[in-house]
Design a protein around this motif. Structure first.
Motif, PDB file in Angstrom:
ATOM      1  N   ASP A 129       0.952  -1.026  -0.186  1.00  0.00           N
ATOM      2  CA  ASP A 129      -0.113   0.111  -0.018  1.00  0.00           C
ATOM      3  C   ASP A 129       0.791   1.297   0.056  1.00  0.00           C
ATOM      4  O   ASP A 129       0.442   2.185  -0.477  1.00  0.00           O
ATOM      5  CB  ASP A 129      -0.949  -0.003   1.230  1.00  0.00           C
ATOM      6  CG  ASP A 129      -2.115  -0.963   1.111  1.00  0.00           C
ATOM      7  OD1 ASP A 129      -1.860  -2.169   0.460  1.00  0.00           O
ATOM      8  OD2 ASP A 129      -3.194  -0.624   1.610  1.00  0.00           O
ATOM      9  N   ASN A 130       2.098   1.077   0.553  1.00  0.00           N
ATOM     10  CA  ASN A 130       2.937   2.485   0.272  1.00  0.00           C
ATOM     11  C   ASN A 130       4.463   2.040   0.001  1.00  0.00           C
ATOM     12  O   ASN A 130       5.259   2.743   0.540  1.00  0.00           O
ATOM     13  CB  ASN A 130       2.873   3.339   1.872  1.00  0.00           C
ATOM     14  CG  ASN A 130       3.466   2.599   3.052  1.00  0.00           C
ATOM     15  OD1 ASN A 130       3.862   1.424   2.893  1.00  0.00           O
ATOM     16  ND2 ASN A 130       3.940   3.404   3.647  1.00  0.00           N
ATOM     17  N   ALA A 131       4.325   1.181  -0.790  1.00  0.00           N
ATOM     18  CA  ALA A 131       6.013   0.633  -1.138  1.00  0.00           C
ATOM     19  C   ALA A 131       6.825   1.741  -1.835  1.00  0.00           C
ATOM     20  O   ALA A 131       7.810   1.954  -1.457  1.00  0.00           O
ATOM     21  CB  ALA A 131       5.827  -0.460  -2.001  1.00  0.00           C
ATOM     22  N   ASP A 132       6.111   2.802  -2.477  1.00  0.00           N
ATOM     23  CA  ASP A 132       6.715   4.010  -3.238  1.00  0.00           C
ATOM     24  C   ASP A 132       7.356   4.952  -2.364  1.00  0.00           C
ATOM     25  O   ASP A 132       8.019   5.848  -2.502  1.00  0.00           O
ATOM     26  CB  ASP A 132       5.875   4.404  -4.274  1.00  0.00           C
ATOM     27  CG  ASP A 132       5.691   3.453  -5.283  1.00  0.00           C
ATOM     28  OD1 ASP A 132       6.398   2.409  -5.430  1.00  0.00           O
ATOM     29  OD2 ASP A 132       4.694   3.758  -6.365  1.00  0.00           O
ATOM     30  N   GLU A 133       6.604   4.947  -0.980  1.00  0.00           N
ATOM     31  CA  GLU A 133       7.040   5.789  -0.040  1.00  0.00           C
ATOM     32  C   GLU A 133       8.055   5.804   1.033  1.00  0.00           C
ATOM     33  O   GLU A 133       8.858   6.373   1.537  1.00  0.00           O
ATOM     34  CB  GLU A 133       5.762   6.306   0.688  1.00  0.00           C
ATOM     35  CG  GLU A 133       4.611   6.722  -0.073  1.00  0.00           C
ATOM     36  CD  GLU A 133       4.725   8.180  -0.680  1.00  0.00           C
ATOM     37  OE1 GLU A 133       5.843   8.859  -0.109  1.00  0.00           O
ATOM     38  OE2 GLU A 133       3.840   8.738  -1.453  1.00  0.00           O
ATOM     39  N   ILE A 134       8.463   4.523   0.699  1.00  0.00           N
ATOM     40  CA  ILE A 134       9.455   3.775   1.944  1.00  0.00           C
ATOM     41  C   ILE A 134      11.038   4.577   1.737  1.00  0.00           C
ATOM     42  O   ILE A 134      11.433   5.304   2.546  1.00  0.00           O
ATOM     43  CB  ILE A 134       9.803   2.521   1.765  1.00  0.00           C
ATOM     44  CG1 ILE A 134       8.490   1.557   2.409  1.00  0.00           C
ATOM     45  CG2 ILE A 134      10.902   2.089   2.803  1.00  0.00           C
ATOM     46  CD1 ILE A 134       7.929   1.868   3.573  1.00  0.00           C
ATOM     47  N   ALA A 135      11.424   4.726   0.623  1.00  0.00           N
ATOM     48  CA  ALA A 135      12.660   5.428   0.225  1.00  0.00           C
ATOM     49  C   ALA A 135      12.529   6.875   0.493  1.00  0.00           C
ATOM     50  O   ALA A 135      13.590   7.493   0.848  1.00  0.00           O
ATOM     51  CB  ALA A 135      13.083   5.023  -1.139  1.00  0.00           C
ATOM     52  N   ARG A 136      11.460   7.601   0.039  1.00  0.00           N
ATOM     53  CA  ARG A 136      11.256   8.581   0.148  1.00  0.00           C
ATOM     54  C   ARG A 136      11.215   9.212   1.629  1.00  0.00           C
ATOM     55  O   ARG A 136      11.873  10.296   2.207  1.00  0.00           O
ATOM     56  CB  ARG A 136       9.884   9.345  -0.357  1.00  0.00           C
ATOM     57  CG  ARG A 136       9.993   9.200  -1.988  1.00  0.00           C
ATOM     58  CD  ARG A 136       8.421   9.472  -2.290  1.00  0.00           C
ATOM     59  NE  ARG A 136       8.283   8.816  -3.796  1.00  0.00           N
ATOM     60  CZ  ARG A 136       7.285   8.791  -4.465  1.00  0.00           C
ATOM     61  NH1 ARG A 136       6.170   8.665  -3.732  1.00  0.00           N
ATOM     62  NH2 ARG A 136       7.425   8.328  -5.858  1.00  0.00           N
TER      63      ARG A 136
END
Length: 478
Positions: free
Chosen positions: A129-136
């Motif tokens: 659900d928020n995989a794209d936000e981890i690195a950010r």
């Protein structure tokens, strides 16, 4: 601004040293021979005291925003300051949860004007659900991301759901399944950050509750419904995922002998796994339930004396590298709902360090080991070292000052929480935290703040910490 802490016994990386500490403009400038003449704007007398690197509480739920009838960030950080903590790491599951970069920046902006100590922020890991936000979030300075492996979350708010039956199924966001968790490990590994988890396997919990056969009524029921094997099973899976991916995996609030044994074995096999425990598991056992009732309900639950002994052993052999409060307040009315319905969690930020100092004074751990689990080990884990967690030139001038010969007691009427109800009310203390220095200024004396609040946001830098640690140990940076 020059501040001199004089005549103390300083807890350094290499041992105890009698020295004066000169702090200039918020940083440690020099350790001096005791009595060296030096000009300063302020002097803190530390004769007969131990001077530690400022203590860090890495596990704080201030309930702010979203549940500020339970606690506020201002109250929790004031309690931290008055309890000898100079940095707190705020968990992500307030409402709205810190599960994306925009909320991360908003939470920082909300907290900075109200903090009494320095603070860092966790991010929340939701799986796909928020995989794209981890690195950010790591790029923005998150200290770690947290996976509530055994909890459901509310689908809209991402707040914790303590009892599944309280919400219709369509409102629940269940924890990710193991295949999705493995992908999360890979994502966090790519950032060089830390993935931490609440380790209780929800399938084991569901089977255990069904086996119990009736609603939870007693503390024995609670232990039967949340057995230690649920913790150990999740730790074991996480350890294998960590070995497979290289992800740094951290077990928060470890509560059992089974859990400690699992972490120790995984570390021996080379898994990049670390662990934390909390004062409730180090000072209470199931025998205290009759006296304290639902006030002592936490997840994972406090277990037996044998588990407590195993956790102390794990602190002293390095299996546990950090101790946090898991400060997670509720109102007294909520806690009095009984062992089944009461939410898990309690007040702990202001008593974390005093309880560990008491344990040191009674011989359960050395000053060096106390410094490791409340300061340096925690700072290294969360990407704050060597800015935090050490007394050396260039580090932040954050210090916690302890009189090991003094005596005191935990008193609810002196706590600074919004709902000051502690399970340790009346507990005698051997050794007392008498003061703290934050950013080169005396900020707490005898359990009360000194001057105006001046805490700041601290940005984690895991790459810098790993490089500094490699330089210290001669190890290769991965």
């Amino acid at each position: 601004m020059k501040l001199l802490v004089r005549n103390g016994t300083v807890v350094t990386e290499s041992g105890l040293v009698d020295a004066d500490i000169l702090c200039v403009d918020g940083r440690i400038q020099e350790l001096l021979d005791t009595g060296t003449p030096v000009a300063s704007d302020e002097v803190v007398e530390a004769r007969g005291r131990l001077v530690f690197p400022g203590f860090i509480d890495p596990h704080v739920h201030s309930r702010d925003p979203g549940s500020t009838h339970k606690e506020t960030f201002e109250h929790s950080t004031l309690g931290a300051l008055c309890g000898g903590i100079t940095t707190v790491l705020e968990m992500p599951n307030a409402i709205p949860a810190v599960a994306d970069l925009a909320t991360f920046h908003a939470r920082r902006a909300e907290h900075e004007p109200r903090t009494w100590v320095d603070f860092g922020l966790w991010g929340l890991a939701l799986g796909p659900d928020n995989a794209d936000e981890i690195a950010r979030m790591f790029e923005a300075g998150a200290v770690a991301v947290k996976l509530f492996w055994g909890y459901a979350l509310h689908r809209e708010t991402k707040g914790l759901v303590y009892n599944f039956a309280d919400e219709p199924p369509e409102n629940l966001l269940l924890p990710p399944e193991n295949g999705e968790v493995l992908e999360l490990f890979r994502a966090v590994a790519a950032t060089g950050g830390v993935l931490a988890a609440h380790c209780e396997d929800r399938h084991v919990l569901a089977e255990s509750a069904e086996r119990l056969g009736h609603p939870i009524e007693t503390y024995a029921d609670l232990l039967a419904a949340r057995p230690a094997v649920a913790e150990a099973a999740s730790i074991a899976v996480g350890a294998q995922f960590a070995r497979a991916t290289g992800c740094r995996f951290h077990v928060v609030h470890m509560a059992s002998r089974m859990g400690a044994d699992t972490v120790r074995k995984a570390r021996e096999l080379g898994a990049p796994i670390t662990a934390e425990t909390c004062p409730q598991y180090l000072t209470l056992t199931d025998a205290d339930a009759e006296r304290l009732g639902p006030l002592m309900k936490v997840y994972p639950p406090v277990r037996e004396a044998d588990d407590q002994d195993a956790l102390w052993a794990a602190i002293n052999d390095g299996t546990i590298c950090s101790v946090g409060s898991d400060h997670a307040p509720h109102t007294l009315e909520e806690k009095n709902l009984g062992f089944g319905a009461a939410p898990a969690g309690g007040v702990g930020i202001e008593t974390l360090a005093p309880l560990l100092v008491d344990a040191m004074s009674r011989g359960r751990l050395t000053p060096g080991r106390l410094s490791e689990v409340l300061s340096s080990g925690t700072a290294r884990l969360y990407g704050l070292w060597p800015r935090k967690g050490v007394i050396r030139p260039g580090a932040d001038a954050d210090l916690t000052i302890v009189d090991p010969a003094a005596e005191g007691a935990v008193r609810n009427d002196r706590l600074h929480a919004l709902n000051p109800v502690s399970t340790w009310d009346g507990t005698p203390l051997k050794g007392v935290i008498t003061g703290s220095v934050l950013g080169g200024r005396l900020s707490m004396s005898d359990g009360e703040p000194v001057g105006e609040r001046h805490g700041r946001f601290v940005r984690a830098d895991h790459a810098a910490t790993r490089a500094a640690e490699a330089a210290r140990t001669g190890a290769r940076v991965a």
